[in-house]
Design a protein around this motif. Structure first.
Motif, PDB file in Angstrom:
ATOM      1  N   LEU A   1      -0.401  -1.383  -1.619  1.00  0.00           N
ATOM      2  CA  LEU A   1      -1.855  -1.289  -1.541  1.00  0.00           C
ATOM      3  C   LEU A   1      -2.326  -1.167  -0.096  1.00  0.00           C
ATOM      4  O   LEU A   1      -3.374  -0.588   0.170  1.00  0.00           O
TER       5      LEU A   1
ATOM      6  N   ASN B   1      -9.719   2.801   1.465  1.00  0.00           N
ATOM      7  CA  ASN B   1     -10.681   2.109   0.604  1.00  0.00           C
ATOM      8  C   ASN B   1     -11.071   2.923  -0.625  1.00  0.00           C
ATOM      9  O   ASN B   1     -11.246   2.366  -1.702  1.00  0.00           O
TER      10      ASN B   1
ATOM     11  N   LEU C   1      -8.271   2.698  -3.084  1.00  0.00           N
ATOM     12  CA  LEU C   1      -8.242   1.348  -3.667  1.00  0.00           C
ATOM     13  C   LEU C   1      -9.285   1.218  -4.769  1.00  0.00           C
ATOM     14  O   LEU C   1      -9.010   0.643  -5.826  1.00  0.00           O
TER      15      LEU C   1
ATOM     16  N   LYS D   1      -8.027   3.042  -7.787  1.00  0.00           N
ATOM     17  CA  LYS D   1      -6.963   2.281  -8.448  1.00  0.00           C
ATOM     18  C   LYS D   1      -7.541   1.092  -9.208  1.00  0.00           C
ATOM     19  O   LYS D   1      -7.103   0.775 -10.316  1.00  0.00           O
TER      20      LYS D   1
ATOM     21  N   ILE E   1      -5.562  -6.143  -5.921  1.00  0.00           N
ATOM     22  CA  ILE E   1      -6.470  -5.159  -5.315  1.00  0.00           C
ATOM     23  C   ILE E   1      -7.684  -5.870  -4.722  1.00  0.00           C
ATOM     24  O   ILE E   1      -8.082  -5.594  -3.582  1.00  0.00           O
TER      25      ILE E   1
END
Length: 78
Positions: A7, A12, A15, A18, A54
């Protein structure tokens, strides 16, 4: 299962994408569990932990504990 160092390599935007995917998968797994179609109950736990990882990486970036990829390079040039 997603590892924290994997990660760290994402920016960003990736992320957030995800996280959105993991939340959607969790919703689908919960729906399957409610209708009795879920075969792998361990997957629920794994997805929840991925979501927590996350959120942890995002929060640590906000606090300055972790840096987003490319952040060090931009700061060194300026």
């Amino acid at each position: 299962m997603t590892l924290a160092h994997e990660l760290d390599e994402l920016n960003n935007v990736d992320l957030e994408a995800k996280l959105r995917e993991a939340k959607e998968e969790l919703f689908n797994l919960r729906f399957q569990a409610a209708t009795g179609q879920l075969e792998s109950h361990g997957r629920l736990r794994t997805v929840k932990k991925d979501i927590a990882r996350i959120y942890t990486v995002v929060r640590e970036r906000e606090l300055g504990i972790r840096t987003a990829p490319g952040a060090n390079e931009e700061g060194a040039e300026a």
